[in-house]
Design an enzyme around this catalytic site. Structure first.
Site, mmCIF file in Angstrom:
data_model
loop_
_atom_site.group_PDB
_atom_site.id
_atom_site.type_symbol
_atom_site.label_atom_id
_atom_site.label_comp_id
_atom_site.label_asym_id
_atom_site.label_seq_id
_atom_site.Cartn_x
_atom_site.Cartn_y
_atom_site.Cartn_z
ATOM 1 N N LYS A 11 0.837 -1.204 0.000
ATOM 2 C CA LYS A 11 0.000 0.000 0.000
ATOM 3 C C LYS A 11 0.868 1.248 0.000
ATOM 4 O O LYS A 11 1.998 1.262 0.480
ATOM 5 C CB LYS A 11 -0.940 0.019 1.209
ATOM 6 C CG LYS A 11 -0.249 0.123 2.585
ATOM 7 C CD LYS A 11 0.124 1.533 3.000
ATOM 8 C CE LYS A 11 1.006 1.529 4.246
ATOM 9 N NZ LYS A 11 1.623 2.854 4.518
ATOM 10 N N ASP A 142 -3.344 -1.691 9.442
ATOM 11 C CA ASP A 142 -3.322 -1.716 7.977
ATOM 12 C C ASP A 142 -3.887 -2.999 7.377
ATOM 13 O O ASP A 142 -4.017 -3.103 6.157
ATOM 14 C CB ASP A 142 -1.876 -1.595 7.471
ATOM 15 C CG ASP A 142 -1.314 -0.203 7.655
ATOM 16 O OD1 ASP A 142 -2.099 0.723 7.905
ATOM 17 O OD2 ASP A 142 -0.092 -0.053 7.560
#
Length: 353
Positions: A11, A142
């Site tokens: 990410k 996350d």
């Protein structure tokens, strides 16, 4: 079933805004997550007891045993299953790393998300994606986004997600990997110190363990991001007061408008990271990397998450190739990778026939 393999992306944080430290030691965050085409592969197979084996990029720096985030995800899924009998057997988790470790790309969280998807399939647990997201939020900040992928707004510690209302326009990125690592808690701690200094040392935001956010990471082109985004992993720490002069984080309207337009130039101008100033203070060579990328024609540049990976947005696939070659030749980073985004989250790899 012998084993299940899941591919899961890294990410980027297109915006990362960090608010004051909360009473529980975390910080309220707002972020814009963006999944890109740099993948780890995680295979889970039945075994006598839980274990993990890691190969590839940075494998020697990844903890084994229950300290491994993927194994923690396995344990969390077991406890969440309606029928826990199916998950009583052990599993062997094999991780093939391509996402660098401690690089601000959430590789560990990605592996945890992949383990959740793989075990859900292996055990025929039948949990929906929404249920897996709930489990993921308990494992790490996350992890939930790694399940979903795409582009999404994260709030809280980054675990509360809303898909971005923007077309899935493909963007071309160059990642410059640093010759070194940064600890997320140390970056937050440095940010606390910087904010305390800006406030004249007010009310002791000088904690050694955590951090509140800076008023905006000065991005390469002055894209200071005061409004910001979430910091997936390391929002906990700092002995500083929660009652600081730091404003609550907010979603950057300029970035969201740019994403809705699909114009790479506008997106590049709107990138921001409240942790960038702190990362640069701990890893000064990153300044040279960011400057080089902009001089070589990047539309925007910033440190990814807590760093030290530097991220550059290019106007096209051809420009990304040129930029990657030039950065590699400039000697301002360890290595480079070209990626595109957004891409889907963790997905099962079909078995070879």
């Amino acid at each position: 079933m012998i084993g299940v393999t899941v591919r899961v992306p890294a990410k980027l944080n297109l915006q990362l805004a960090v608010g004051p430290r909360r009473a529980d030691g975390y910080h309220d965050l707002v972020t814009v997550f963006h999944a890109v085409s740099l993948f780890d592969e995680v295979t889970v197979a039945s075994a006598g007891q839980d274990g993990v084996e890691v190969s590839g990029e940075g494998a020697d720096r990844i903890p084994g045993g229950q300290d491994n985030l993927a194994l923690r995800a396995v344990a969390a899924l077991r406890s969440a299953m309606p029928d826990q009998e199916a998950g009583r057997a052990g599993v062997h988790v094999t991780i093939l790393k391509r996402i660098p470790v401690a690089a601000g790309l959430a590789g560990g969280s990605a592996d945890a998300a992949a383990a959740l998807v793989a075990c859900n399939e292996l055990w025929d647990a039948g949990l929906s994606q929404g249920q897996l997201v709930e489990v993921a939020a308990r494992v790490g900040s996350d992890v939930a986004f790694a399940l979903l992928g795409g582009t999404a707004v994260g709030r809280g510690r980054g675990e509360r997600l809303t898909p971005a209302l923007a077309p899935a326009t493909p963007y071309h990125w160059v990642l410059a990997f640093a010759d070194g690592y940064l600890s997320t808690p140390e970056v937050y701690a440095a940010l606390d110190r910087l904010r305390a200094a800006e406030d004249g040392g007010a009310k002791g935001a000088t904690g050694a363990k955590g951090a509140t956010g800076a008023k905006g990471a000065t991005g390469p082109k002055g894209a200071t991001g005061p409004k910001g985004a979430t910091g997936p992993k390391g929002s906990k720490g700092s002995t500083g007061s929660a009652r600081s002069g730091v404003a609550a984080p907010d979603l950057d309207a300029a970035l969201m408008s740019a994403l809705r337009s699909g114009e790479a130039k506008r997106v590049g101008r709107a990138l921001s990271n409240d942790l960038q100033q702190a990362a640069l203070s701990l890893f000064p060579p990153l300044r040279k990397t960011l400057a080089a990328g902009l001089e070589l024609g990047a539309l925007g540049a910033l440190v990814s998450g807590s760093g030290p990976t530097c991220v550059f947005l290019a106007a096209s696939a051809e420009r990304a190739l040129d930029l990657a070659v030039s950065l590699s030749g400039a000697g301002v980073c360890r290595s480079v990778a070209r990626v595109t985004g957004p891409v889907p989250g963790a997905a099962i790899v079909p078995a070879a026939k």
